[in-house]
Write an enzyme that holds these catalytic residues in place. Structure first.
Site, PDB file in Angstrom:
ATOM      1  N   ASP A 108       0.699  -1.404  -0.177  1.00  0.00           N
ATOM      2  CA  ASP A 108       0.348  -0.383  -0.237  1.00  0.00           C
ATOM      3  C   ASP A 108       1.252   1.263   0.134  1.00  0.00           C
ATOM      4  O   ASP A 108       2.304   1.461   0.431  1.00  0.00           O
ATOM      5  CB  ASP A 108      -1.106  -0.327   1.201  1.00  0.00           C
TER       6      ASP A 108
HETATM    7  N1  URA Z   1      -0.974  -6.032   4.265  1.00  0.00           N
HETATM    8  C1  URA Z   1      -1.841  -4.953   4.095  1.00  0.00           C
HETATM    9  O1  URA Z   1      -2.450  -4.338   4.084  1.00  0.00           O
HETATM   10  N2  URA Z   1      -1.215  -3.695   3.073  1.00  0.00           N
HETATM   11  C2  URA Z   1       0.305  -4.022   2.515  1.00  0.00           C
HETATM   12  O2  URA Z   1       0.354  -3.111   1.846  1.00  0.00           O
HETATM   13  C3  URA Z   1       0.561  -4.921   2.705  1.00  0.00           C
HETATM   14  C4  URA Z   1      -0.002  -6.239   3.183  1.00  0.00           C
END
Ligand code: URA
Length: 237
Positions: A108
């Site tokens: 993310d």
């Molecule tokens: N899980 C998440 O919620 N976000 C990420 O970026 C990676 C794993």
């Protein structure tokens, strides 16, 4: 890349169109470490890659490379989104390569840490595929103290996330502090870590991926990248 002519070889690495690369060669900006003169018709294969220079600089990584990048918070894992993008951390030529170098899975925007990238589609699939179960370890900072049953629930293989039909595979939770945990998962569902903690009434305030398989960031600075060695590749999948 199998043996192809020099203009094609460099064009595929993003050094320009074949016409532009031909100009580079004509201007003798493409050189070989042994001093031999190059022509656009020369056939180039992997063995010659390390001996070539453009403007006295070694070439970008050959096709088939696996890259590790220390993704900062606030950067997007996409070629087409609102900047800053992970591609802004790589040489601009990388976006002109054929095949393109793409992230293996996503982090993310607000997640930092270990991101792998490759132009090898089969390798990307092998590492990212839910069937491979490559482990990913995250450092997680939480808004609320743990309630106590999280470790057992995550390990049970019964946790069902909202709008999903199959439960999550067992995951290992290590408690570092009241609001700081280390979580290892063996799949990569959408926003998985954030959703796992939402499912137990908590909220992730900061998330960092520390490892994929046995591979860690080591001392790679935030925002930096490098090519992985053959031994490091083994550590991933
Ligand atoms: N899980 C998440 O919620 N976000 C990420 O970026 C990676 C794993």
């Amino acid at each position: 890349m199998a043996h192809v002519t020099l203009d094609k070889y460099l064009a595929r690495l993003g050094y320009g169109t074949r016409r532009e690369v031909t100009q580079l060669v004509a201007k003798r900006r493409v050189t070989q470490t042994d001093g031999r003169t190059l022509s656009t018709d020369d056939r180039i294969g992997p063995a010659l890659h390390d001996q070539l220079r453009v403007d006295d600089e070694p070439l970008d990584p050959p096709t088939g490379s696996l890259l590790i990048l220390h993704k900062p918070v606030g950067v997007v894992c996409s070629a087409k989104d609102v900047a800053p993008l992970v591609y802004d951390l790589l040489p601009s030529r990388f976006l002109r390569r054929t095949p393109v170098i793409a992230p293996i899975g996503r982090l993310d925007r607000e997640t930092s840490g270990l991101l792998l990238l490759t132009d090898d589609g089969a390798l990307n699939h092998r590492i990212a595929s839910p069937r491979t179960h490559v482990s990913k370890r995250y450092e997680v900072w939480l808004a609320e103290p743990l309630r106590g049953d999280e470790r057992a629930l995550f390990a049970s293989g019964t946790l069902l996330l909202a709008q999903e039909a199959t439960p999550l595979r067992p995951a290992e939770l290590e408690i570092v502090g009241e609001r700081h945990v280390r979580l290892t998962i063996h799949e990569g569902r959408y926003h998985q870590v954030r959703r796992m903690f939402a499912a137990v009434g908590n909220h992730v305030v900061a998330l960092h991926r520390a490892a994929i398989g046995a591979l860690t960031l080591g001392n790679l600075p935030v925002g930096a990248w490098r090519v992985l060695s053959a031994a490091e590749r083994e550590a991933v999948a």
